[in-house]
Design an enzyme around this catalytic site. Structure first.
Site, short mmCIF file in Angstrom:
data_model
loop_
_atom_site.label_atom_id
_atom_site.label_comp_id
_atom_site.label_asym_id
_atom_site.label_seq_id
_atom_site.Cartn_x
_atom_site.Cartn_y
_atom_site.Cartn_z
N VAL A 288 -5.95 47.83 -2.81
CA VAL A 288 -6.35 48.25 -1.47
C VAL A 288 -5.12 48.18 -0.57
O VAL A 288 -4.38 47.20 -0.59
CB VAL A 288 -7.46 47.33 -0.90
CG1 VAL A 288 -7.88 47.81 0.49
CG2 VAL A 288 -8.66 47.30 -1.84
N CYS A 289 -4.89 49.25 0.18
CA CYS A 289 -3.79 49.29 1.15
C CYS A 289 -2.47 48.98 0.44
O CYS A 289 -2.17 49.54 -0.61
CB CYS A 289 -4.09 48.32 2.28
SG CYS A 289 -3.14 48.57 3.78
N THR A 290 -1.67 48.04 0.99
CA THR A 290 -0.35 47.76 0.42
C THR A 290 -0.42 46.89 -0.82
O THR A 290 0.63 46.48 -1.34
CB THR A 290 0.57 47.11 1.46
OG1 THR A 290 -0.08 45.95 2.00
CG2 THR A 290 0.89 48.09 2.58
N ALA B 8 -5.95 53.74 0.39
CA ALA B 8 -5.11 53.74 1.58
C ALA B 8 -5.42 52.51 2.44
O ALA B 8 -5.76 51.46 1.92
CB ALA B 8 -5.34 55.03 2.35
N THR C 144 -1.19 54.62 -0.82
CA THR C 144 -1.27 53.36 -0.09
C THR C 144 -1.41 53.71 1.38
O THR C 144 -1.58 54.88 1.73
CB THR C 144 -0.03 52.48 -0.35
OG1 THR C 144 -0.22 51.19 0.27
CG2 THR C 144 1.24 53.11 0.20
#
Length: 319
Positions: A104-106, A157, A124
């Site tokens: 998830v995300c970074t 993202a 990301t």
């Protein structure tokens, strides 16, 4: 149906919503269909971690003592800026053993540092896509979608897109009704498709500073089938067409025509994804006028016709 274990990796500086969003989805699915998911959290040493927002999370265990999970979920947050080599080392060794690897995300940066995204397409948070592509040229980084699934590896993202990805996994594991029930409980859409852009048309453009231009932006969004010519919009803003076009581009970062194109495309995509309306009806409702005009717009922007686009999200049932 076998129970699927979900292991969420915790570390100092983790983004709390990257953790809680997907966890709530899997917990909701377990409530809907008992015996389907078992969610655990773990950190390197099992000690409490402090999230980037200041919350403290207490892991269930240390990473060393956790059995191989079905789904290994790696959240993002400020703690990924300078990854702990012990954590990336653990991921390098244990990540490939999971049946399903999710970031998830970074969190994608941690997977990348562990070499788990090489040769794959990934995404990301938009603000870190350039860094991910620069530091890891072996990864095919796509900054547009809210999540990407490449084999057993899925990347998403920023922040709330982890909920969208988790809902997609629940729908795959169980069925659409289970995912829909969870989405309703969380009061979120079921479900934003993975290739939906991280930015809507409204977010992609800057918000105009002057009130008449802001009102025009809102009016375009609410009336995609209306007369959205420069002349009509300029009249609504009480400006000359030339002055309006120049001011709109200066304040929003794109021309009125480009903004209208994005709004209409986004509106049509949502109708194709979420309704059973025919292409002709959708083309009129989205301001294209004719199915052929909408088809040309889809081919240019997405490389697929409206019918092909719809099939991606509503495939024919297998016989």
């Amino acid at each position: 149906m076998p129970q699927r274990s979900v292991l969420v990796v915790l570390f100092d500086g983790v983004q709390s919503l990257d953790v809680s969003g997907p966890v709530e989805v899997f917990a909701g699915a377990e409530n809907h269909t008992p015996g389907t998911y078992r969610v655990r959290t773990a950190s390197l040493d099992g000690a409490p971690v402090r999230t980037s927002s200041g919350l403290t999370l207490l892991p269930d265990a240390t990473l060393a003592e956790t059995p191989r999970p079905h789904t290994l979920l790696v959240p993002g947050g400020q703690g990924t800026r300078t990854p702990d080599p012990r954590l990336t080392g653990w991921l390098r060794e244990h990540g490939p053993r999971a049946r399903r690897l999710v970031s998830v995300c970074t969190g994608a940066i941690l997977l990348a540092e562990a070499g788990l995204l090489d040769g794959r397409r990934a995404t990301t948070h938009w603000a870190y896509c350039d860094r991910l592509a620069r530091d890891h040229p072996a990864i095919d980084v796509d900054p547009a979608p809210i999540y990407i699934r490449d084999g057993q590896v899925s990347t998403s993202a920023g922040v709330t897109s982890g909920i969208d990805l988790a809902l997609a996994l629940v729908e795959e594991d169980l069925d659409r009704e289970a995912a829909l029930t969870v989405a309703r409980h969380l009061v979120v859409f079921l479900r934003r498709p993975g290739n939906q852009a991280q930015f809507s048309a409204q977010l992609a453009a800057q918000t105009a500073q002057r009130e008449p231009l802001r009102e025009v932006q809102q009016w375009i969004t609410e009336h995609p089938a209306g007369d959205l010519s420069v002349e009509s919009l300029a009249e609504r803003a009480r400006l000359s067409p030339r002055h309006f076009a120049r001011a709109f581009r200066t304040e929003t970062g794109m021309t009125p025509g480009r903004y209208v194109d994005r709004v209409r495309l986004e509106h049509a995509r949502r109708l194709l994804e979420d309704t059973g309306d025919g292409v002709e009806e959708i083309s009129r409702a989205s301001g294209y006028g004719t199915p052929e005009a909408m088809r040309r717009a889809f081919l240019k922007a997405l490389g697929a016709s409206p019918a092909e686009y719809r099939r991606r999200f509503h495939p024919a049932p297998a016989h």
